[in-house]
Design a protein around this motif. Structure first.
Motif, PDB file in Angstrom:
ATOM      1  N   GLY A 134       0.834  -1.186   0.000  1.00  0.00           N
ATOM      2  CA  GLY A 134       0.000   0.000   0.000  1.00  0.00           C
ATOM      3  C   GLY A 134       0.869   1.237   0.000  1.00  0.00           C
ATOM      4  N   PRO A 135       0.287   2.417   0.097  1.00  0.00           N
ATOM      5  CA  PRO A 135       1.067   3.655   0.063  1.00  0.00           C
ATOM      6  C   PRO A 135       2.133   3.731   1.156  1.00  0.00           C
ATOM      7  CG  PRO A 135      -1.276   4.115  -0.203  1.00  0.00           C
ATOM      8  CD  PRO A 135      -1.169   2.666   0.160  1.00  0.00           C
ATOM      9  N   HIS A 136       1.914   3.044   2.270  1.00  0.00           N
ATOM     10  CA  HIS A 136       2.830   3.134   3.401  1.00  0.00           C
ATOM     11  C   HIS A 136       4.169   2.431   3.159  1.00  0.00           C
ATOM     12  CE1 HIS A 136       1.069  -0.815   3.802  1.00  0.00           C
ATOM     13  NE2 HIS A 136       1.958  -1.139   4.714  1.00  0.00           N
ATOM     14  N   ILE A 137       4.224   1.517   2.188  1.00  0.00           N
ATOM     15  CA  ILE A 137       5.420   0.688   2.016  1.00  0.00           C
ATOM     16  C   ILE A 137       5.944   0.695   0.579  1.00  0.00           C
ATOM     17  CG2 ILE A 137       4.099  -1.407   1.497  1.00  0.00           C
ATOM     18  CD1 ILE A 137       7.339  -1.240   3.638  1.00  0.00           C
ATOM     19  N   VAL A 138       5.174   1.254  -0.360  1.00  0.00           N
ATOM     20  CA  VAL A 138       5.520   1.106  -1.767  1.00  0.00           C
ATOM     21  C   VAL A 138       6.908   1.663  -2.090  1.00  0.00           C
ATOM     22  CG1 VAL A 138       4.355   3.256  -2.452  1.00  0.00           C
ATOM     23  CG2 VAL A 138       4.692   1.424  -4.137  1.00  0.00           C
ATOM     24  N   ASN A 139       7.343   2.720  -1.369  1.00  0.00           N
ATOM     25  CA  ASN A 139       8.651   3.310  -1.655  1.00  0.00           C
ATOM     26  C   ASN A 139       9.818   2.434  -1.219  1.00  0.00           C
ATOM     27  OD1 ASN A 139       8.151   5.979  -2.929  1.00  0.00           O
ATOM     28  ND2 ASN A 139       6.968   6.319  -1.066  1.00  0.00           N
TER      29      ASN A 139
END
Length: 332
Positions: free
Chosen positions: A35-40
């Motif tokens: 999700g957005p919290h881990i994608v980076n």
């Protein structure tokens, strides 16, 4: 090829690791969902391998594409959690496992039916306390009952074959009728008729905008009193609030769910030391005629081996400019 896994559990590492001896990919495993919290955190990966509760939104896919990801491999059949239009826009190839072990899911649906009906889970606990009373354990014969099967893809077909052996009358609904099932005695009917006649309704259809909340206040009104509903497909097929009303009014006699609308906050985790803030699941589990399992219908050794093999084969072929061997595996 470097592949980053999300929602990875020890059994994923085991099965994918063993089968990877043939492919020689580099793996990175994250237990958290995507999700957005881990994608980076995805770096220098050619592919991302995702599961049922990962969130592959347009923004997540954009970031993955910007970071050099070329392939999204879903290690499941469902794909309602991925924005396919965004995947096309960002040039991502998306594949899935359309058929791993339909028998695994169909057999779990049967297990839920028999458990709810014959109350074997209650009997197990009783006899361990030296209580051999039969009071409250009465069930009914499945033989001769009307079984409604919503969705006759690979899993629905496997379920139909099983229920034929019990001597049931089988009604089915699907947008595409299966001639082999009709030859075997399965009768395709309108969905309203299936709801009206079935003693047991088992859901085996995908979650789409058209099937979202297929089981709702209005469709429940069409069903027999004391109907049994089994869902081993996707949680969003059932309107939880409507089903809770049906349980309270005793219109629903039995409910077995291996999937749940808000399961991404709960399933595949050990929350035994946690106070759940989901009132709906707590209410569901408080009913004596409700059986909840944690998305385990697929969970057999045969299914996991097929999932790993198909997923890695799909990625290998895509990396060579080839399409998956099963055309249904390629989504984008």
């Amino acid at each position: 090829m470097k592949v980053t896994f999300f929602s990875a559990k020890p059994y994923d590492k085991d099965f994918f690791g063993r089968l990877n001896e043939t492919f020689g990919f580099d793996f990175i495993f994250y237990e958290t969902h995507l999700g957005p919290h881990i994608v980076n955190a995805v770096e220098e990966s050619d592919a991302v391998c995702a599961f049922v509760n990962d969130k592959l939104t347009a923004e997540v896919l954009r970031i993955l594409a910007d970071r050099g990801v070329k392939y999204i491999a879903m290690r499941c059949a469902g794909f309602n959690n991925i924005d396919l239009d965004a995947a096309r826009q960002y040039g991502l190839r998306v594949c899935r496992v359309p058929a791993y072990s339909p028998e695994a899911v169909a057999e779990h649906a049967l297990a839920m039916m028999l458990t709810l009906n014959r109350k074997t889970h209650k009997a197990y606990n009783r006899v361990r306390e030296q209580n051999f009373s039969l009071n409250g354990l009465m069930g009914f014969n499945l033989h001769g009952k009307v079984i409604g099967i919503v969705g006759t893809g690979n899993i629905g077909k496997a379920f139909a074959r099983i229920m034929r052996g019990f001597g049931c009358e089988l009604l089915a609904y699907d947008l595409y009728e299966d001639d082999a099932l009709k030859t075997a005695g399965v009768k395709y009917v309108p969905l309203s008729q299936l709801f009206n006649r079935a003693d047991v309704i088992s859901l085996h259809c995908p979650l789409t905008p058209d099937t979202n909340h297929l089981i709702n206040r209005e469709t429940l009104k069409l069903m027999k009193p004391r109907v049994m509903i089994i869902n081993t497909s996707r949680g969003g097929l059932i309107d939880t609030a409507a089903v809770l009303e049906g349980l309270r009014s005793k219109h629903i006699g039995y409910l077995g769910i291996d999937v749940y609308e808000q399961e991404e906050k709960l399933f595949f985790r050990d929350l035994s030391q946690t106070i759940l803030d989901d009132d709906a699941i707590q209410l569901l589990m408080s009913f004596p005629n409700v059986l909840v399992t944690g998305h385990q219908a697929f969970f057999t050794a045969e299914a996991l081996e097929e999932i790993a093999s198909t997923t890695l084969t799909n990625l290998s072929r895509l990396s060579q400019g080839l399409e998956p061997e099963n055309p249904a595996a390629l989504l984008v």
